[in-house]
Design a protein around this motif. Structure first.
Motif, PDB file in Angstrom:
ATOM      1  N   HIS A  43       0.856  -1.177   0.000  1.00 56.44           N
ATOM      2  CA  HIS A  43       0.000   0.000   0.000  1.00 56.44           C
ATOM      3  C   HIS A  43       0.895   1.231   0.000  1.00 56.44           C
ATOM      4  CE1 HIS A  43      -3.731  -2.247   0.642  1.00 56.44           C
ATOM      5  NE2 HIS A  43      -3.034  -3.004   1.472  1.00 56.44           N
ATOM      6  N   ARG A  44       1.028   1.833  -1.176  1.00 64.29           N
ATOM      7  CA  ARG A  44       1.905   2.991  -1.301  1.00 64.29           C
ATOM      8  C   ARG A  44       1.341   4.164  -0.514  1.00 64.29           C
ATOM      9  NH1 ARG A  44       2.098   6.360  -6.755  1.00 64.29           N
ATOM     10  NH2 ARG A  44       0.384   7.338  -5.649  1.00 64.29           N
ATOM     11  N   LEU A  45       2.213   4.867   0.185  1.00 65.74           N
ATOM     12  CA  LEU A  45       1.784   6.060   0.891  1.00 65.74           C
ATOM     13  C   LEU A  45       1.302   7.101  -0.122  1.00 65.74           C
ATOM     14  CD1 LEU A  45       4.675   6.390   3.495  1.00 65.74           C
ATOM     15  CD2 LEU A  45       2.321   5.771   3.961  1.00 65.74           C
ATOM     16  N   ALA A  46       0.152   7.665   0.147  1.00 68.06           N
ATOM     17  CA  ALA A  46      -0.402   8.648  -0.782  1.00 68.06           C
ATOM     18  C   ALA A  46       0.395   9.948  -0.716  1.00 68.06           C
ATOM     19  CB  ALA A  46      -1.855   8.918  -0.431  1.00 68.06           C
ATOM     20  N   TRP A  47       0.541  10.593  -1.850  1.00 71.40           N
ATOM     21  CA  TRP A  47       1.181  11.902  -1.851  1.00 71.40           C
ATOM     22  C   TRP A  47       0.529  12.786  -2.906  1.00 71.40           C
ATOM     23  CZ3 TRP A  47       4.670   7.875  -3.540  1.00 71.40           C
ATOM     24  CH2 TRP A  47       4.910   7.859  -4.905  1.00 71.40           C
ATOM     25  N   LYS A  48       0.660  14.044  -2.704  1.00 67.03           N
ATOM     26  CA  LYS A  48       0.175  15.012  -3.669  1.00 67.03           C
ATOM     27  C   LYS A  48       1.341  15.430  -4.539  1.00 67.03           C
ATOM     28  CE  LYS A  48      -2.046  19.536  -4.056  1.00 67.03           C
ATOM     29  NZ  LYS A  48      -2.545  20.725  -3.302  1.00 67.03           N
ATOM     30  N   GLU A  49       1.186  15.281  -5.845  1.00 67.08           N
ATOM     31  CA  GLU A  49       2.296  15.620  -6.736  1.00 67.08           C
ATOM     32  C   GLU A  49       2.587  17.117  -6.680  1.00 67.08           C
ATOM     33  OE1 GLU A  49       2.125  14.093 -10.696  1.00 67.08           O
ATOM     34  OE2 GLU A  49       1.153  12.237 -10.069  1.00 67.08           O
ATOM     35  N   PRO A  50       3.875  17.475  -6.672  1.00 72.35           N
ATOM     36  CA  PRO A  50       4.240  18.892  -6.669  1.00 72.35           C
ATOM     37  C   PRO A  50       3.727  19.586  -7.926  1.00 72.35           C
ATOM     38  CG  PRO A  50       6.138  17.505  -6.201  1.00 72.35           C
ATOM     39  CD  PRO A  50       5.052  16.604  -6.663  1.00 72.35           C
ATOM     40  N   PHE A  51       3.646  20.899  -7.856  1.00 73.45           N
ATOM     41  CA  PHE A  51       3.209  21.668  -9.017  1.00 73.45           C
ATOM     42  C   PHE A  51       4.160  21.436 -10.194  1.00 73.45           C
ATOM     43  CE2 PHE A  51       3.959  25.401 -11.661  1.00 73.45           C
ATOM     44  CZ  PHE A  51       2.691  25.582 -12.207  1.00 73.45           C
ATOM     45  N   ALA A  52       3.603  21.379 -11.376  1.00 69.98           N
ATOM     46  CA  ALA A  52       4.402  21.293 -12.605  1.00 69.98           C
ATOM     47  C   ALA A  52       3.675  22.076 -13.688  1.00 69.98           C
ATOM     48  CB  ALA A  52       4.586  19.842 -13.040  1.00 69.98           C
ATOM     49  N   PHE A 111       6.275  12.089  -9.771  1.00 78.01           N
ATOM     50  CA  PHE A 111       5.436  12.587 -10.863  1.00 78.01           C
ATOM     51  C   PHE A 111       4.848  11.405 -11.622  1.00 78.01           C
ATOM     52  CE2 PHE A 111       8.335  16.143 -10.130  1.00 78.01           C
ATOM     53  CZ  PHE A 111       7.428  17.200 -10.052  1.00 78.01           C
ATOM     54  N   GLN A 112       3.548  11.177 -11.422  1.00 75.61           N
ATOM     55  CA  GLN A 112       2.859  10.078 -12.090  1.00 75.61           C
ATOM     56  C   GLN A 112       1.775  10.558 -13.049  1.00 75.61           C
ATOM     57  OE1 GLN A 112       3.671   6.772 -11.781  1.00 75.61           O
ATOM     58  NE2 GLN A 112       5.427   7.502 -10.608  1.00 75.61           N
TER      59      GLN A 112
END
Length: 281
Positions: A12-21, A51-52
């Motif tokens: 179960h991958r830890l959720a993250w919010k992708e940085p701004f791009a 970055f996904q």
């Protein structure tokens, strides 16, 4: 524990919010087979690391592409398959060539493969009579003043262990793969101790321009990773302990040292010349 036959291992991958791009992709050219985009610095081409979704590939897949009316009758069975056919570093801006169909992808990918093979033959002294199908030209701002108006760099590029980069870091390495870059001075900015150069690459090794310019003593201005010699600025690679802090976007362990995806350097894919994948024009 030791897994037994039939056991399932779930992560179960830890959720993250992708940085701004940055996300705006200017279309510079488009036809039935391919599209050339103007990629901004800061946008990753393919999914990797944190970055996904904020990538060029995701935007290509989300966009509703339409085949021109002129091609519908002749190419009814053609399925759109928009993908980049080469990469640009996240911090590199400029021309990114993408295929719109599987056939165009195979053809364009073969052009890049031929370029790398020809660069290896030239390095070995073998004459290559075959005309190049694609040529890529970049503009780079480097530190220092280049003495000669032109230079050809043939330093091989290989992998070394580097903390924070699982697959290793590409550097100037005698045991690496052949690479060739042609450097041409465009303008010497003496008052800034910088030089604007054009670089034509005859192979597509990862971070090739950054490494080759650093190797000849002129790293890209503000390159956070590579220094003179084409090596990373951080040298104590073996004794680095893993940092237990996590990035602000949650769940992703951010390396303390600079990594290849860091931006800030001055490199732009300026123009390219190619044979069209279906018409050969």
């Amino acid at each position: 524990m030791i897994l037994r036959e039939g056991s399932k291992l779930v992560y179960h991958r830890l959720a993250w919010k992708e940085p701004f791009a940055p996300h705006l992709l200017q279309v510079l050219y488009e036809d039935d087979d391919m599209v050339a985009l103007n990629k901004p610095s800061g946008l990753q081409v393919l999914p990797k690391g944190i970055f996904q979704q904020r990538t060029v590939l995701a935007q290509l897949q989300w966009k509703e592409w339409k085949m021109p009316p002129s091609s519908c009758s002749k190419r009814k069975n053609v399925q759109l398959h928009p993908v980049p056919v080469h990469r640009l570093g996240r911090g590199t801006s400029g021309l990114l060539l993408c295929a719109k169909t599987k056939l165009a992808k195979v053809q364009l990918a073969s052009y890049f493969a031929e370029g790398a093979a020809n660069a290896e033959k030239k390095r070995d002294g073998t004459e290559v009579g075959k005309e190049r199908k694609i040529s890529k030209f970049y503009r780079a701002l480097v530190t220092g003043i280049l003495e000669h108006d032109g230079d050809v760099v043939t330093q091989p590029i290989g992998l070394v262990h580097y903390p924070g980069v699982a697959e290793g870091l590409y550097v100037a390495c005698s045991s690496g793969k052949p690479a060739m870059s042609k450097v041409c001075v465009l303008e010497r900015l003496a008052h800034q101790n910088q030089t604007l150069v054009q670089v034509e690459i005859h192979s597509g090794r990862p971070h090739q321009i950054r490494i080759h310019l650093a190797y000849i003593g002129h790293p890209l201005v503000d390159d956070p990773l590579y220094c003179i010699g084409g090596q990373p600025k951080f040298h104590d690679l073996e004794s680095t302990s893993t940092d237990i802090s996590f990035a602000y976007d949650g769940g992703y362990e951010r390396p303390l040292q600079p990594v290849p995806g860091d931006c800030g350097y001055h490199l732009h894919a300026h123009w390219l010349v190619l044979s069209h994948p279906t018409t050969n024009k």
